[in-house]
Write a protein that holds these residues in place. Structure first.
Motif, PDB file in Angstrom:
ATOM      1  N   UNK A  56      -1.939  -9.133 -17.342  1.00  0.00           N
ATOM      2  CA  UNK A  56      -0.943  -8.122 -16.938  1.00  0.00           C
ATOM      3  C   UNK A  56      -0.148  -7.555 -18.113  1.00  0.00           C
ATOM      4  N   UNK A  57      -0.325  -6.283 -18.397  1.00  0.00           N
ATOM      5  CA  UNK A  57       0.482  -5.612 -19.428  1.00  0.00           C
ATOM      6  C   UNK A  57       1.656  -4.906 -18.769  1.00  0.00           C
ATOM      7  N   UNK A 102      -0.485  -2.596  -7.752  1.00  0.00           N
ATOM      8  CA  UNK A 102       0.738  -2.283  -6.995  1.00  0.00           C
ATOM      9  C   UNK A 102       0.963  -3.337  -5.901  1.00  0.00           C
ATOM     10  N   UNK A 103       2.184  -3.397  -5.416  1.00  0.00           N
ATOM     11  CA  UNK A 103       2.440  -4.260  -4.250  1.00  0.00           C
ATOM     12  C   UNK A 103       2.220  -3.443  -2.969  1.00  0.00           C
ATOM     13  N   UNK A 104       2.508  -4.071  -1.849  1.00  0.00           N
ATOM     14  CA  UNK A 104       2.227  -3.407  -0.557  1.00  0.00           C
ATOM     15  C   UNK A 104       3.018  -2.117  -0.384  1.00  0.00           C
ATOM     16  N   UNK A 111       4.653  -0.067  -5.177  1.00  0.00           N
ATOM     17  CA  UNK A 111       5.339  -0.203  -6.484  1.00  0.00           C
ATOM     18  C   UNK A 111       4.380  -0.728  -7.538  1.00  0.00           C
ATOM     19  N   UNK A 112       4.497  -0.163  -8.719  1.00  0.00           N
ATOM     20  CA  UNK A 112       3.613  -0.603  -9.803  1.00  0.00           C
ATOM     21  C   UNK A 112       4.102  -1.942 -10.379  1.00  0.00           C
ATOM     22  N   UNK A 113       3.257  -2.947 -10.338  1.00  0.00           N
ATOM     23  CA  UNK A 113       3.643  -4.280 -10.811  1.00  0.00           C
ATOM     24  C   UNK A 113       3.315  -4.474 -12.291  1.00  0.00           C
ATOM     25  N   UNK A 114       2.100  -4.138 -12.652  1.00  0.00           N
ATOM     26  CA  UNK A 114       1.687  -4.240 -14.057  1.00  0.00           C
ATOM     27  C   UNK A 114       0.345  -3.533 -14.224  1.00  0.00           C
ATOM     28  N   UNK A 115      -0.064  -3.387 -15.482  1.00  0.00           N
ATOM     29  CA  UNK A 115      -1.345  -2.756 -15.785  1.00  0.00           C
ATOM     30  C   UNK A 115      -2.381  -3.852 -16.106  1.00  0.00           C
TER      31      UNK A 115
END
Lengths: 244, 244
Positions: free
Chosen positions: A169-170, B159-161, B164-168
């Motif tokens: 995860x970045x 993303x979450x449900x 929302x962007x959580x990480x790349x």
């Protein structure tokens, strides 16, 4: 404040047990890349920044270096270096890298193995290295890869319920600075820097960039430590070689 | 096989609608970085590799370039360039970048905006650019960032449900080569290269590395297109400037 985590007793015990076990991740990854980059050591005067237990300083002396100065902030590490990696051509010095006071143009080669991510002021370090290098001298260092240090959470790979690694995860890439990691003890301090920062600081300080290496595991490493194969998926380290 | 996705009718429609809407992500990110890097255009002879609809070629001509040659594989793009970005100092050429046959040392500056990730043979491209540049000339290109192109799944942010962007998610970093993306149409072909490959190929071909930029959104961009703030978390593009 300069971090001296290697003198923390719990950290020191964990770290030396790892080293003494005779086989570490770095031996199959970062160390081969470093040794390949500094293959011509004959007659050289070398400064080893963050020399730790002196393994790399000893390698340089044993491979033809005329003089090696190994510097580390940790008294416990320097003690181990003096004990395990003593050599007539090596001088060990217990001092923060940031406070080095040495004559200019003293060294043909300045190396640093996995210490730069502990240094808060990278620009100052690069300026010092430039000052200490002879004209035409080389600076070769390895540091944790920006892909690895970016995410502030520092929780490692994202895994599924069975513990399989899904991806790395970045996040927080452009937020340079402090990262707190757990390695034997809580709160090991590291500094994240972007790739452009790592490179541009060298160039704007007068260095010529010669090579960037993102080390891959050796064949032996893949056999002895199968989990190292994940290095193909996400680089842990980066080596940057430049010259004055 | 050279990809000519820009002549695919569906792709062309989507892409030109995006461009014609007057506001794009790149305008606040990659283009400002490119324009800052090529700030001195006065009297220069310039080659624009993958010029597309000619916006950047026109910018160069309008800012003092003596002669600009814009090259693109797509006939539809060159048609639009001739229509929308004609200038007496610009010559547009419909040709694959890989097949350029021009006299050596013809250009002061060779630029390429977000086209290098479409090119299969990067080494050959770099050799061609070196050949075409005058001594002391500069090569400035932008390409998709290796952090962005590494993962073969190319599914974007985790993303979450709630979206929302959580990480790349980074994966497959050291597996260079083909990536298939969806951008208006399925199967848009890109080539992933590591940071070390992008840089070392330039240096070993004779270039001196001058600067690496990982563009951040402009203040205007943050206002006009708030989602661009995620660029702070994960870089989409990288600019590399080198000289012969």
């Amino acid at each position: 404040m300069k971090q001296n985590i290697y003198d923390n007793p719990t950290f020191f015990k964990g770290y030396t047990e790892l080293r003494d076990s005779g086989i570490t991740y770095n031996d199959f990854l970062e160390q081969p890349a470093m040794k390949e980059a500094i293959s011509n050591l004959e007659g050289k005067t070398i400064l080893d920044l963050g020399c730790g237990m002196g393994g790399l300083s000893k390698y340089c002396a044993a491979n033809g270096a005329k003089k090696v100065m190994g510097v580390d902030i940790s008294g416990k590490m320097i003690e181990r270096a003096e004990k395990d990696n003593r050599h007539e051509n090596i001088q060990y010095l217990c001092q923060p890298i940031e406070e080095l006071q040495l004559p200019s143009e003293s060294f043909d080669l300045i190396i640093s193995s996995l210490a730069v991510h502990y240094i808060k002021d990278y620009s100052a370090l690069v300026a010092t290295v430039y000052h200490l290098l002879k004209k035409g001298g080389k600076f070769v260092f390895t540091t944790e890869h920006p892909i690895t240090t970016a995410n502030k959470e520092m929780n490692g790979w994202i895994t599924n319920e069975e513990g399989q690694r899904l991806h790395w995860p970045v996040d927080d890439y452009h937020e340079e600075g402090l990262r707190k990691d757990h390695w034997y003890v809580d709160g090991v301090i590291k500094y994240h820097r972007t790739i452009s920062s790592l490179i541009n600081t060298l160039i704007s300080s007068g260095f010529t960039l010669e090579k960037v290496v993102e080390p891959l595991p050796t064949t032996e490493g893949l056999k002895e430590m199968p989990r190292i194969i994940h290095e193909n998926r996400k680089p842990s380290f980066i080596l940057i070689q430049s010259s004055k």
